[in-house]
Design an enzyme around this catalytic site. Sequence first.
Site, PDB file in Angstrom:
ATOM      1  N   ARG A  24       0.944  -1.346  -0.060  1.00 32.08           N
ATOM      2  CA  ARG A  24      -0.011   0.071   0.078  1.00 32.08           C
ATOM      3  C   ARG A  24       0.808   1.308   0.111  1.00 32.08           C
ATOM      4  NH1 ARG A  24       2.168   1.998   3.789  1.00 32.08           N
ATOM      5  NH2 ARG A  24       0.572   3.695   3.506  1.00 32.08           N
ATOM      6  N   GLY A  25       0.248   2.277  -0.174  1.00 31.24           N
ATOM      7  CA  GLY A  25       0.968   3.625  -0.229  1.00 31.24           C
ATOM      8  C   GLY A  25       1.167   4.025  -1.716  1.00 31.24           C
ATOM      9  N   ALA A  26       0.763   5.268  -2.257  1.00 31.14           N
ATOM     10  CA  ALA A  26       0.705   5.436  -3.620  1.00 31.14           C
ATOM     11  C   ALA A  26       1.800   4.891  -4.605  1.00 31.14           C
ATOM     12  CB  ALA A  26       0.378   6.935  -3.887  1.00 31.14           C
TER      13      ALA A  26
ATOM     14  N   ARG B  21      -7.338  -0.714  -6.754  1.00 33.05           N
ATOM     15  CA  ARG B  21      -7.793   0.506  -5.893  1.00 33.05           C
ATOM     16  C   ARG B  21      -7.988   1.895  -6.402  1.00 33.05           C
ATOM     17  NH1 ARG B  21      -4.385   1.172  -0.462  1.00 33.05           N
ATOM     18  NH2 ARG B  21      -6.246   1.931   0.267  1.00 33.05           N
TER      19      ARG B  21
ATOM     20  N   GLN C   5      -1.801   2.544   9.973  1.00 35.55           N
ATOM     21  CA  GLN C   5      -0.575   2.750   9.434  1.00 35.55           C
ATOM     22  C   GLN C   5       0.388   3.487  10.135  1.00 35.55           C
ATOM     23  OE1 GLN C   5      -3.443   3.142   7.856  1.00 35.55           O
ATOM     24  NE2 GLN C   5      -3.623   2.580   5.642  1.00 35.55           N
TER      25      GLN C   5
ATOM     26  N   ASP D 291      -1.974  10.659  -2.343  1.00 36.11           N
ATOM     27  CA  ASP D 291      -2.383   9.596  -3.393  1.00 36.11           C
ATOM     28  C   ASP D 291      -2.797  10.209  -4.727  1.00 36.11           C
ATOM     29  OD1 ASP D 291      -3.139   8.379  -0.366  1.00 36.11           O
ATOM     30  OD2 ASP D 291      -2.821   6.857  -1.727  1.00 36.11           O
TER      31      ASP D 291
ATOM     32  N   ASN E 108      -5.559  12.310   0.198  1.00 31.70           N
ATOM     33  CA  ASN E 108      -4.578  11.396   1.055  1.00 31.70           C
ATOM     34  C   ASN E 108      -5.417  10.534   2.219  1.00 31.70           C
ATOM     35  OD1 ASN E 108      -1.845  10.492   1.864  1.00 31.70           O
ATOM     36  ND2 ASN E 108      -1.857  11.837   3.875  1.00 31.70           N
TER      37      ASN E 108
END
Length: 345
Positions: free
Chosen positions: A45-47, A88, A195, A236, A246
Amino acid sequence: MIKTVEYLGDKVRMIDQTRLPLEKVFIDCKTIEDVADAIKTMVVRGAPAIGVSAAMGVSLGAESIQTDNFDSFYIQLEDKCSALAKSRPTAVNLAWGIERMKRVARESKSLSIPKLKEKLKQESLDICKEDIESNMAMGSFGQTLIDDGSTILTHCNAGALATAGFGTALGVIRAAVNAGKKIEVLADETRPFLQGARLTVWELMEDNIPVKLITDNMSGFFMKNKQVDAVVVGADRIAGNGDVANKIGTYMVAVLAQKHQIPFYVAAPISTLDLSLNSGEEIPIEERSEDEVISLNNKRITPEGAIAAHPAFDITPNDLVTSIITDKGIAKPPYTTSLKNLSEQ
Ligand code: MRU
């Protein structure tokens, strides 16, 4: 430092971020479908990490196609990519990574299929390498905004785990520390996926950067008591006017920061800009399962039958954003002009 995502021979290895920090388990993706699943379930995860993983996924997808004919190859590749693109919706890096791979495929049409597959694999490795370089660049631009002795509040995890390495928001913090500044971090826990508590605290402790965990409802308390000097978060997707998508809760932090005259910085690579959108209103917000809110560590915390909402991101309007730190430089308002200029460099 553990690698977030790594291309190893015929598989893509990821550290399972749903199980950190209590367990260090690696997941091997052998197909593009495995990568889509890992993105959807937030193993990765995380852009930027999603963008890098998607590019590697496209390469795995390409490897599985059995044909000698480019047109047939490309039709099959597009089909595989469209399923991956749906994993996503909010982080634009997913579409960005896929589109870059598809463009390379089109531009390499004259190559034999085996050579084209090699080229696509190399492109995904280049995307991974460039991501780390862009985080280092963001770090060196961004750290100039951070004073020695600062306490920085961050939300979610925009660190090495959210990228190919070093991080965006945490990259700025790491660069400030590397420049000899004394920095302390307040990490929002970031309900419901935690997170901040699980990943940001873990990463910073591994690097011996002082970090204190706070619950999401404590940030106003610390700001009012003058215990926060700046906020640095990731993104994001950033619309052309500088509105920032975000992690859910970022907007609340930005409103509080403005109220207390604390600078609110966003760190994100140019690949997170979506200049096709005029405003944040147009950014799709992912709605995740209510189960993630109702349960903690797979244990229900609500009365049976309770219902919950779970928008996974929010939009922070550009007027709350002091500066946007990119890998090409620092953008200041008005963002419509400054972001366009930086993206054209
Ligand atoms: O749902 P997540 O964990 O993928 O959300 C991550 C964030 O919101 C990050 O702040 C953003 O992707 C920037 S990561 C460098």
